[in-house]
Design an enzyme around this catalytic site. Structure first.
Site, PDB file in Angstrom:
ATOM      1  N   ASN A 163       7.329   4.646  -8.197  1.00 27.32           N
ATOM      2  CA  ASN A 163       7.968   4.579  -9.676  1.00 27.32           C
ATOM      3  C   ASN A 163       7.114   4.345 -10.826  1.00 27.32           C
ATOM      4  O   ASN A 163       7.400   4.053 -11.884  1.00 27.32           O
ATOM      5  CB  ASN A 163       8.832   3.215  -9.404  1.00 27.32           C
ATOM      6  CG  ASN A 163       7.919   1.827  -9.242  1.00 27.32           C
ATOM      7  OD1 ASN A 163       6.965   2.089  -9.295  1.00 27.32           O
ATOM      8  ND2 ASN A 163       8.548   0.751  -9.086  1.00 27.32           N
ATOM      9  N   SER A 165      -0.861  -6.826   5.319  1.00 21.81           N
ATOM     10  CA  SER A 165      -2.028  -7.878   4.925  1.00 21.81           C
ATOM     11  C   SER A 165      -2.536  -8.407   5.770  1.00 21.81           C
ATOM     12  O   SER A 165      -1.637  -9.479   6.481  1.00 21.81           O
ATOM     13  CB  SER A 165      -1.458  -8.271   3.621  1.00 21.81           C
ATOM     14  OG  SER A 165      -2.724  -8.962   3.024  1.00 21.81           O
ATOM     15  N   TYR A 170       3.101 -13.289  -2.474  1.00 23.26           N
ATOM     16  CA  TYR A 170       2.740 -11.958  -2.180  1.00 23.26           C
ATOM     17  C   TYR A 170       2.529 -11.871  -0.624  1.00 23.26           C
ATOM     18  O   TYR A 170       3.024 -11.299   0.162  1.00 23.26           O
ATOM     19  CB  TYR A 170       1.483 -11.632  -2.759  1.00 23.26           C
ATOM     20  CG  TYR A 170       0.782 -10.442  -2.016  1.00 23.26           C
ATOM     21  CD1 TYR A 170       1.251  -9.150  -2.337  1.00 23.26           C
ATOM     22  CD2 TYR A 170      -0.479 -10.773  -1.160  1.00 23.26           C
ATOM     23  CE1 TYR A 170       0.720  -8.207  -1.628  1.00 23.26           C
ATOM     24  CE2 TYR A 170      -0.822  -9.692  -0.577  1.00 23.26           C
ATOM     25  CZ  TYR A 170      -0.568  -8.338  -0.623  1.00 23.26           C
ATOM     26  OH  TYR A 170      -1.165  -7.149  -0.113  1.00 23.26           O
ATOM     27  N   LYS A 217       5.004 -10.082   2.655  1.00 30.58           N
ATOM     28  CA  LYS A 217       4.494  -9.197   3.497  1.00 30.58           C
ATOM     29  C   LYS A 217       4.727  -9.747   5.016  1.00 30.58           C
ATOM     30  O   LYS A 217       5.183  -9.193   6.051  1.00 30.58           O
ATOM     31  CB  LYS A 217       3.029  -8.784   3.809  1.00 30.58           C
ATOM     32  CG  LYS A 217       2.336  -8.313   2.236  1.00 30.58           C
ATOM     33  CD  LYS A 217       2.850  -6.573   2.400  1.00 30.58           C
ATOM     34  CE  LYS A 217       2.464  -6.147   1.078  1.00 30.58           C
ATOM     35  NZ  LYS A 217       2.989  -4.561   1.194  1.00 30.58           N
ATOM     36  N   ASN A 242     -10.219  -6.332   3.440  1.00 29.32           N
ATOM     37  CA  ASN A 242     -10.399  -6.062   1.916  1.00 29.32           C
ATOM     38  C   ASN A 242     -10.639  -4.625   1.832  1.00 29.32           C
ATOM     39  O   ASN A 242     -11.948  -4.205   1.377  1.00 29.32           O
ATOM     40  CB  ASN A 242     -11.381  -7.017   1.137  1.00 29.32           C
ATOM     41  CG  ASN A 242     -10.795  -8.288   1.118  1.00 29.32           C
ATOM     42  OD1 ASN A 242     -10.422  -8.904   2.037  1.00 29.32           O
ATOM     43  ND2 ASN A 242     -10.952  -8.991  -0.227  1.00 29.32           N
ATOM     44  N   ASP A 245      -8.383 -19.493  -2.708  1.00 26.23           N
ATOM     45  CA  ASP A 245      -9.527 -18.787  -2.070  1.00 26.23           C
ATOM     46  C   ASP A 245     -10.024 -19.282  -0.642  1.00 26.23           C
ATOM     47  O   ASP A 245     -10.002 -20.612  -0.642  1.00 26.23           O
ATOM     48  CB  ASP A 245     -10.666 -18.481  -2.718  1.00 26.23           C
ATOM     49  CG  ASP A 245     -10.766 -16.993  -3.571  1.00 26.23           C
ATOM     50  OD1 ASP A 245      -9.736 -16.261  -3.338  1.00 26.23           O
ATOM     51  OD2 ASP A 245     -11.271 -17.062  -4.619  1.00 26.23           O
TER      52      ASP A 245
END
Ligand code: WQD
Length: 351
Positions: free
Chosen positions: A33, A125, A150, A154, A180, A296
């Site tokens: 898209n 992920s 996010y 997943k 990553n 993190d």
């Protein structure tokens, strides 16, 4: 009848997958898209590919366009990369993330069922392991406990796909858990082109290197790691793309839903990445230590044994290639896919 539909095929990872599918002799149709990609990617892919590539502009949530694609093209397998992927943004716009990533996947599975397509490779992920998982991450660990929409999106799609495969014995699904991904195609023609200020480490470093950003902020140097900065399992996007070709082979010859880690099995710190980039590019990266970035984790990396055993895949490219290819892409395309000439001109649309 070996056409593969790649949703999100003009994105950073999707575009590299399209190249590798072509090299493996497959015809490809892309549905994208253009929300986070550029049409120029398609023209570049077409110029590079030895096989036919078709493109439909459309959203994976739109069942009408999906039905058109699946009926016009003889699609036998789908690689589903379309989705939103900015971790920080996902906490600000959770509904958009669930709409795109979860609802989009549901529409796709439905369309596949109607068209009788059984083979699916899903772009998942490593974040599905959640924040408390022990390292290295291995597929037998429980998943969930993700810290942002996010990652949760997943994880949810993986659960949906498992249930779908249980209910339809002919379905065959591989969920690929990316660690990553970094780097770019060695041609320098295809790479990562984030909009606005990059969230991820390598695009940020690359923009510092070409002078678009003044310096890198290293988010925290007081983690319980060897040099105090976070460690990640960085893998070359071309290796990742090749993993999809292997996974496609697997889904064609198996049934059920399986998840596979795609990583190198090695952890590299932020400071080691800076050093490796400087060595590969010959450019000094100015940086300063900044506070930790919320959310993190100190260190995580893959146990990629399952992918090696069942898919016959392992990462072949090292840090040196990852850095050299990132630099080649960024230095040859300092403004990404936006034409450099255009950017240099004054904006004539401003009255
Ligand atoms: C890597 C390291 C930062 C930027 C995320 C998602 C993951 C996947 C990839 C998918 C960390 C440090 C970063 C900077 C820094 N997403 N860093 N300065 O967070 O491991 O993974 O991207 O689409 O699902 O969670 O990757 O590249 O953002 O960060 O010091 O300006 O670099 O703190 O240690 P991350 P990243």
């Amino acid at each position: 009848m070996s056409t593969v539909l790649v949703t999100g095929g003009l994105g950073y990872i999707g575009s590299h997958i399209v190249i590798e599918l072509g090299l493996a002799g497959m015809d490809v149709v892309i549905l994208d898209n253009l929300a986070n990609s550029a049409i120029d990617v398609f023209y570049r892919l077409k110029s590079m590919a030895r096989k036919d590539i078709e493109f439909y502009q459309g959203d994976v949530r739109d069942s009408k366009i999906l039905n058109v694609v699946l009926s016009e093209q003889s699609v036998s397998s789908v690689i589903h990369c379309a989705g939103l992927k900015a971790v920080g943004e996902s906490s600000l716009k959770p509904v958009e993330y669930y709409q795109n990533n979860v609802a989009g996947s549901l529409v796709l599975i439905d369309a596949m069922r109607e068209a009788g397509i059984q083979n699916l490779v899903f772009s998942s992920s490593a974040t599905v392991y959640g924040i408390d998982a022990p390292v290295p991450y291995v597929e037998t660990l429980p998943t969930g406990g993700t810290s942002n929409p996010y990652g949760t999106s997943k994880w949810m799609v993986e659960q949906i796909l498992k249930d779908a495969a249980n209910a339809a014995p002919k379905l065959s699904i591989a969920s690929l858990r990316y660690f990553n991904p970094i780097g770019a195609h060695p041609s320098g023609l295809i790479g990562e082109d984030p909009q606005g200020i990059p969230n991820n480490l390598l695009p940020y470093i690359a923009q510092v290197a070409v002078g678009k950003r003044a310096e890198l902020s290293v988010f925290g140097d007081d983690y319980p790691t060897a040099d105090g900065t976070c460690e990640r399992d960085y893998l070359h996007v071309v290796d990742l793309a090749r993993g999809h070709v292997k996974a496609l082979d697997w889904v064609k010859n198996n049934t059920g839903a399986e998840a596979f880690n795609l990583g190198t099995g090695k952890a590299t710190s932020v400071l080691e990445i800076i050093q490796a980039f400087e060595e590969a590019s010959g450019v000094k990266i100015p940086y300063s230590i900044a506070p930790r970035r919320p959310g993190d984790l100190p260190a995580f990396w893959a146990d990629a044994t399952k992918a090696e055993k069942l898919l016959g895949w392992n990462a072949e490219l090292g840090l040196e290639e990852m850095m050299a290819d990132t630099w080649r892409w960024q230095s040859q395309n300092p403004n990404g896919y936006r034409s450099n000439a255009k950017e240099a001109q004054p904006d004539s649309s401003v009255a």
